[in-house]
Design an enzyme around this catalytic site. Structure first.
Site, PDB file in Angstrom:
ATOM      1  N   ASP A   1    -162.932 -73.746 138.073  1.00  0.00           N
ATOM      2  CA  ASP A   1    -161.857 -72.847 137.655  1.00  0.00           C
ATOM      3  C   ASP A   1    -160.765 -72.808 138.722  1.00  0.00           C
ATOM      4  OD1 ASP A   1    -160.539 -70.345 136.515  1.00  0.00           O
ATOM      5  OD2 ASP A   1    -162.299 -70.474 135.225  1.00  0.00           O
TER       6      ASP A   1
ATOM      7  N   HIS B   1    -158.403 -65.912 137.691  1.00  0.00           N
ATOM      8  CA  HIS B   1    -159.207 -66.352 136.544  1.00  0.00           C
ATOM      9  C   HIS B   1    -160.622 -66.724 136.961  1.00  0.00           C
ATOM     10  CE1 HIS B   1    -160.071 -69.036 133.004  1.00  0.00           C
ATOM     11  NE2 HIS B   1    -159.335 -68.140 132.379  1.00  0.00           N
TER      12      HIS B   1
ATOM     13  N   ASN C   1    -172.422 -59.153 142.963  1.00  0.00           N
ATOM     14  CA  ASN C   1    -173.600 -58.622 143.650  1.00  0.00           C
ATOM     15  C   ASN C   1    -173.236 -57.295 144.325  1.00  0.00           C
ATOM     16  OD1 ASN C   1    -175.870 -58.095 145.177  1.00  0.00           O
ATOM     17  ND2 ASN C   1    -176.150 -60.219 145.837  1.00  0.00           N
TER      18      ASN C   1
ATOM     19  N   VAL D   1    -173.075 -52.582 148.796  1.00  0.00           N
ATOM     20  CA  VAL D   1    -171.689 -52.159 148.619  1.00  0.00           C
ATOM     21  C   VAL D   1    -171.682 -50.773 147.989  1.00  0.00           C
ATOM     22  CG1 VAL D   1    -169.455 -52.692 147.587  1.00  0.00           C
ATOM     23  CG2 VAL D   1    -170.976 -54.554 148.292  1.00  0.00           C
TER      24      VAL D   1
ATOM     25  N   ASN E   1    -158.380 -70.921 123.292  1.00  0.00           N
ATOM     26  CA  ASN E   1    -157.684 -69.709 122.865  1.00  0.00           C
ATOM     27  C   ASN E   1    -156.480 -69.966 121.971  1.00  0.00           C
ATOM     28  OD1 ASN E   1    -159.434 -68.181 124.521  1.00  0.00           O
ATOM     29  ND2 ASN E   1    -158.137 -68.554 126.300  1.00  0.00           N
TER      30      ASN E   1
ATOM     31  N   ALA F   1    -164.792 -78.482 125.190  1.00  0.00           N
ATOM     32  CA  ALA F   1    -165.790 -77.766 124.397  1.00  0.00           C
ATOM     33  C   ALA F   1    -166.203 -78.563 123.167  1.00  0.00           C
ATOM     34  CB  ALA F   1    -165.249 -76.406 123.976  1.00  0.00           C
TER      35      ALA F   1
ATOM     36  N   SER G   1    -162.437 -67.755 127.779  1.00  0.00           N
ATOM     37  CA  SER G   1    -162.702 -67.896 129.211  1.00  0.00           C
ATOM     38  C   SER G   1    -163.636 -66.814 129.723  1.00  0.00           C
ATOM     39  CB  SER G   1    -161.389 -67.822 130.003  1.00  0.00           C
ATOM     40  OG  SER G   1    -160.601 -68.950 129.778  1.00  0.00           O
TER      41      SER G   1
END
Length: 552
Positions: free
Chosen positions: A276, A310, A321, A325, A401, A410, A483
């Site tokens: 990406d 993105h 994760n 935090v 899209n 795809a 996406s």
């Protein structure tokens, strides 16, 4: 293939300053000569045609003898490439070359059948908003008629409900002529030139914040030229306040059953690649992402810089994760998986994608998420996807899209294509998403197929892809698209592979395991609609609720 577009970001891919959009070399505004960047790859399976594949020396000599060809780079293939060879010594490298534009067709026609010769097009991910509002990208009938638009200066002030300014938001204002683009400043202000041939309401106002707020798509809005126009945006905690990072799971993860998973199921031992725009590893929930590569530059740490957001959004769905935090609870499907950020956007080309897939094979990646696509098919990429599957790399790809046929890659038989699914009530009525509900494709529970999602026989399953809140540089943001759907399915696939019992049933690493994993995801899917004649949603949405039934 993959023409460069920017759908939902604050930075656009910048072309090489020395070339125009067709790769023409310019000097002082004059075109010196046109050149196109091409890929030359040996076609596999030649023995079935009675042809003997070229060895490396023969391939090099053939390329060198091609008229008008300048070799830019010779790319080695992955470490297992020889296993795919049908003949001893078969060449597995590929060439990036420049070709004189006027000789491209001649080169293709005269090339031996051994070779795939394709243009090395820029990569992109789907631009959703143009399909909702085509006037953002084309001239109106008024402009086409030749009437002269009258310019007006419009000042917009963007703020939240508490009056806090919203900065760094993309704004596109469209009258009945050319659209005007701008970016809000630190005070939330943006000044735009409105072009109208006749006075009255504007056609549309599209606002895309970079984080914390929903987008706004407003039509037939009356704006004042003599005073500031205040626009109040909706926070991402409305209408549903129980969203990440206030709670661990988004609506999509809950729908797929991630809340049923024991705390010990964290994906440890599985390798996932996000191909990406990079991953912002400085984000508090993505600091565990320590591996990656930038295929758009020579910067070894470039994959950590996500200008678009993105890739970081996809990575959060897969592997956010929250451990250690405080106050940020969002959890991905596999927070302890080994995640690799492979940057091919912005600025990457088909050759970048080929390198990224080679990386996945070389590093024994288990699951790959690809949220990119094109209307054009690349034989070189399809051949590489077959190699990935043969080596146990499961590629899960967003269907696209454009609201039309499933896009490439795809559409490849070697991947699992994922369509998008939405849920009514998870976004405000002023958001772009509210215009995406297909009335004929809504379930009694409020699940729906969105207009933007590509459809067709290649769609295997669907994933939550409308109003998905996840990690972006500097915080969190909602976004929509196939996406966002693909990483839900990729994350679940990685979680399944991390279970020792399931992994044993799926078999050892190889093409059989990839096929078994894809089959399992289909079996785990619950149909959404009683009738889906266009196959927008495939077998449905994979849900862990179905695992006991499927395993018997």
């Amino acid at each position: 293939m993959f023409p460069n577009q920017n759908s939902n970001s604050n930075s656009s891919p910048m072309p090489d300053a020395s070339r125009d959009s067709r790769g023409q070399e310019a000097s002082g505004g004059a075109v010196a000569h046109a050149r196109r960047k091409m890929l030359i790859v040996q076609r596999r399976g030649l023995h079935h045609q009675g042809l003997v594949p070229m060895n490396s020396e023969a391939l090099a000599a053939t390329v060198a003898a091609m008229p008008g060809v300048e070799v830019l780079k010779v790319h080695p293939s992955h470490k297992h490439a020889r296993r795919m060879a049908s003949h001893p010594g078969e060449a597995t490298e590929r060439y990036s070359v420049h070709v004189d534009a006027h000789q491209v067709e001649q080169l293709r026609q005269s090339a031996p059948p051994h070779l795939i010769i394709e243009e090395d097009h820029p990569l992109r991910y789907g631009d959703k908003h143009q399909h909702l509002a085509p006037e953002l990208h084309t001239l109106s009938a008024y402009a086409a008629s030749g009437q002269t638009p009258v310019p007006q200066r419009i000042l917009l002030v963007l703020q939240g409900p508490d009056g806090r300014p919203v900065d760094n938001a993309q704004v596109i204002l469209t009258g009945d002529s050319y659209p005007s683009h701008g970016l809000s400043d630190a005070s939330g202000q943006v000044s735009l030139e409105l072009l109208q041939t006749t006075p009255g309401p504007v056609r549309s106002l599209l606002i895309i914040p970079d984080k914390s707020y929903w987008n706004a798509y407003l039509e037939q809005l009356v704006l004042q030229a003599d005073q500031p126009n205040v626009i109040t945006l909706v926070p991402m905690t409305e209408p549903n306040p129980r969203v990440p990072p206030q709670v661990p799971l988004g609506w999509g993860q809950q729908l797929m059953g991630l809340d049923l998973v024991p705390a010990t199921a964290t994906g440890r031992g599985v390798k996932v690649a996000v191909v990406d725009s990079g991953i912002d590893s400085s984000h508090p929930l993505l600091r565990g992402v320590r591996l990656g590569q930038d295929f758009t530059s020579s910067n070894p740490e470039g994959w950590r810089q996500d200008q678009i957001g993105h890739g970081s959004h996809c990575a959060g769905v897969i592997g956010a994760n929250p451990m250690g935090v405080q106050a940020l609870q969002m959890r991905g499907f596999v927070p302890e998986a080994e995640i690799h950020g492979l940057k091919v956007l912005p600025g990457g080309q088909v050759s970048s994608l080929l390198e990224a897939i080679d990386y996945c094979i070389n590093h024994d990646i288990d699951v790959v998420n690809m949220s990119l696509g094109s209307d054009q098919v690349s034989e070189a990429v399809n051949q590489k996807l077959e190699e990935a599957a043969q080596h146990g790399v499961a590629c899960i790809v967003a269907a696209g899209n454009s609201g039309g046929a499933v896009q490439f890659p795809a559409s490849s038989i070697w991947v699992l294509a994922v369509g998008a699914l939405g849920l009514q009530g998870e976004f405000p009525p002023s958001a772009w998403e509210a215009r995406q509900i297909l009335p004929q494709a809504v379930s009694p529970e409020g699940l729906f197929a969105p207009k933007f999602s590509c459809f067709g026989p290649q769609v295997a399953v669907c994933g939550p892809g409308v109003g998905i809140i996840s990690t972006v540089p500097g915080g969190f943001a909602p976004d929509s698209g196939t996406s966002m759907a693909a990483p839900h399915v990729a994350g679940l696939a990685a979680l399944l592979l991390s279970d020792p019992t399931l992994a044993a049933r799926l078999g050892p690493r190889g093409p059989g395991r990839v096929a078994a994993l894809f089959h399992l995801l289909r079996l785990l899917s619950s149909p959404v609609l009683a009738h889906d004649p266009e196959n927008r949603l495939g077998a449905g949405v994979p849900r862990l609720h179905n695992l006991a039934r499927v395993l018997g």
